[in-house]
Design an enzyme around this catalytic site. Structure first.
Site, PDB file in Angstrom:
ATOM      1  N   ASP A   1      31.011  17.063  28.716  1.00  0.00           N
ATOM      2  CA  ASP A   1      30.781  15.938  29.620  1.00  0.00           C
ATOM      3  C   ASP A   1      29.298  15.829  29.982  1.00  0.00           C
ATOM      4  OD1 ASP A   1      31.999  13.996  31.669  1.00  0.00           O
ATOM      5  OD2 ASP A   1      30.849  15.349  32.951  1.00  0.00           O
TER       6      ASP A   1
ATOM      7  N   GLU B   1      29.879  13.488  25.086  1.00  0.00           N
ATOM      8  CA  GLU B   1      29.838  12.285  25.904  1.00  0.00           C
ATOM      9  C   GLU B   1      28.371  12.025  26.195  1.00  0.00           C
ATOM     10  OE1 GLU B   1      30.890  10.317  30.189  1.00  0.00           O
ATOM     11  OE2 GLU B   1      30.105  12.329  29.961  1.00  0.00           O
TER      12      GLU B   1
END
Length: 496
Positions: A198, A240
């Protein structure tokens, strides 16, 4: 071709997917209970959003302990059973790791506040100047006015890219980097098949340069990949990295960094094309994307657990998207739109199918967000991104089959369910299932180049993928292309 090139991924939030009996939140055992459904649908890999110990101020992306599971979701034994059950079915599993930041409740941060000279004193980015790093943008502009927050106990400011309760880790500290490899080993040794990292573009900060996709970040990514290749060579690493195309490509390198990166450049252009009834934005962005290095793949998606992010489009396009897809300002989250796929399409089944067809045929492996396969609605009265994170709707019972009790965190939306569509061959659910099966029947979709095809109609996007010619009509009118007539928002996969 590696397994992830043509895999269909399915994202679920443990707390919102299925409860175990009378539990009021979703659990790992609830996920196990629905694995037969995912296998029936055609899912190859289940992606679970964070389920770690957390105060849940950001739905688990605020991690308070990287080595334990939130007690509401179950036990480590439940997680190990989930992995075993998936592998028994020939399916795989990946999860998220938020490595940019922790929760402010994390013991590391608390120790950093109280003992600046101790072992955790330098685990976070502290400073005396709240104007430092002016080049680094405030991402959540609707809730944060600065990337720095004052801490009375330490008597300094700490840095955060996201919420103020999510302090950034200090990757200039070798001890932080060492801890990352311990965390990777702990979870990969459980049998995971992959990880989504992330906010990976934001690990380091440098004066005058900002803090996105810096060389130091890329160098550390290469260390992670080398570690994974050595110890877990069949696993996939997914980035991401919501960046412009050139910066996005950095996360592939020459194939020695990430195996996959989410295709943030393409995703908003699909909605822009719909808003304009013009395929040009999609043609244009596809033309900007270079060929991928060997062994690499895009992660293609329509929606996920966040808002429909509009960070990387210019102001004019963002205003167009607001006009087309944001009927009420309450549906805004940060600079994006907190709506699910069906409501974004104004309830138009034809548009939803069109988007799923794009998902299945554009370059990359498709990622489906739980509930979008049945056209789940959202609850725009809920704050922030919780509008799109409500409990999965399994049947038409009082709590939609999610639990025998009312869910305690987020309400059930209602309106449709898996059971209501399961035996209807014409339902959205069965249409999506058929698309997944058709994609699996054409493995070239995993690796074949995307060759644009001029259709002679500005509303119709055409491209060839392997042995298929794919056509998508972004307009509300029927268009006769000769060999095929596309109805309003129609699509076709034709033998090339």
């Amino acid at each position: 071709m590696s397994w992830y090139h043509n895999a269909v991924f399915y994202q679920a939030l443990v707390g919102s997917f299925k409860a175990d009996g009378d539990k009021e939140v979703g659990t790992l055992r609830g996920v196990i209970d629905k694995l037969d459904y995912l296998q029936w649908l055609g899912v190859d890999c289940l992606w679970l959003s964070p389920f770690y110990a957390s105060p849940l101020r950001d739905d688990g992306y605020d991690i308070a302990d990287y080595y334990s599971i939130h007690p509401d979701y179950g036990t480590m034994e439940d997680f190990e059973e989930l992995i075993a059950q998936l592998h028994r079915r020939g399916m795989r599993i990946m999860t998220d790791l938020a490595l940019n930041h922790t929760s402010s409740d994390h013991p590391w941060f608390q120790a950093s506040r109280t003992d600046p000279t101790g072992p955790y004193g330098d685990f976070y980015v502290w400073g005396d100047d709240p104007e430092r790093y002016p080049e680094i943008r405030v991402i959540f502009t609707d809730v944060e006015t600065s990337n720095w927050t004052w801490d009375d106990q330490r008597g300094q400011y700490y840095f955060h890219r996201f919420y103020s309760h999510q302090p950034d880790l200090n990757y200039d500290n070798p001890a932080v980097q060492e801890e990352v490899f311990k965390i990777l080993s702990f979870w990969m040794d459980k049998g995971l098949d992959g990880l989504r990292l992330d906010a990976i573009a934001y690990l380091f900060e440098r004066d005058g340069l900002g803090g996105e996709s810096l060389p130091e970040t890329i160098e550390f990514v290469e260390k992670i990949r080398s570690f994974m290749d050595t110890h877990y060579p069949d696993a996939v690493l997914i980035a991401e990295a919501n960046q412009p195309p050139a910066e996005t490509m950095q996360f592939y390198g020459k194939g020695e960094r990430f195996h996959m990166v989410f295709n943030f450049p393409v995703m908003p252009r699909l909605y822009q094309a719909l808003a304009l009834a013009d395929a040009t934005p999609v043609y244009s962005i596809l033309d900007e994307l270079p060929a991928l290095p060997d062994g690499c793949q895009w992660g293609t998606f329509l929606r996920n657990h966040d808002e429909l992010t509009l960070e990387m489009v210019d102001d004019d396009v963002r205003e167009l998207m607001y006009e087309a897809f944001l009927p009420d300002d309450e549906m805004r989250a940060h600079v994006g739109i907190a709506r699910r796929l069906m409501p974004l399409m104004n309830g138009d089944r034809r548009k939803v199918e069109l988007m799923f067809s794009l998902l299945m045929t554009l370059p990359g492996a498709p990622f489906i967000y739980y509930g979008d396969e049945i056209g789940m609605l959202d609850d725009t009265t809920l704050p922030d991104r919780y509008a799109v994170r409500t409990p999965m709707q399994w049947d038409d019972s009082e709590h939609s089959g999610f639990s025998t009790k009312a869910p305690s965190r987020l309400p059930v939306v209602g309106g449709t369910s898996v059971a209501a569509q399961l035996d209807d061959a014409t339902s959205l659910l069965n249409t999506v299932r058929s698309m997944i099966a058709e994609r699996h029947a054409h493995p070239d979709l995993g690796t074949a180049p995307c060759e644009p095809v001029e259709t002679g109609e500005e509303a119709v996007l055409g491209y060839q993928r392997g042995d298929l010619l794919c056509l998508h009509n972004f307009s509300d009118r029927s268009i006769d292309l000769g060999p095929v007539e596309l109805g309003p928002y129609g699509y076709a996969w034709l033998p090339a």
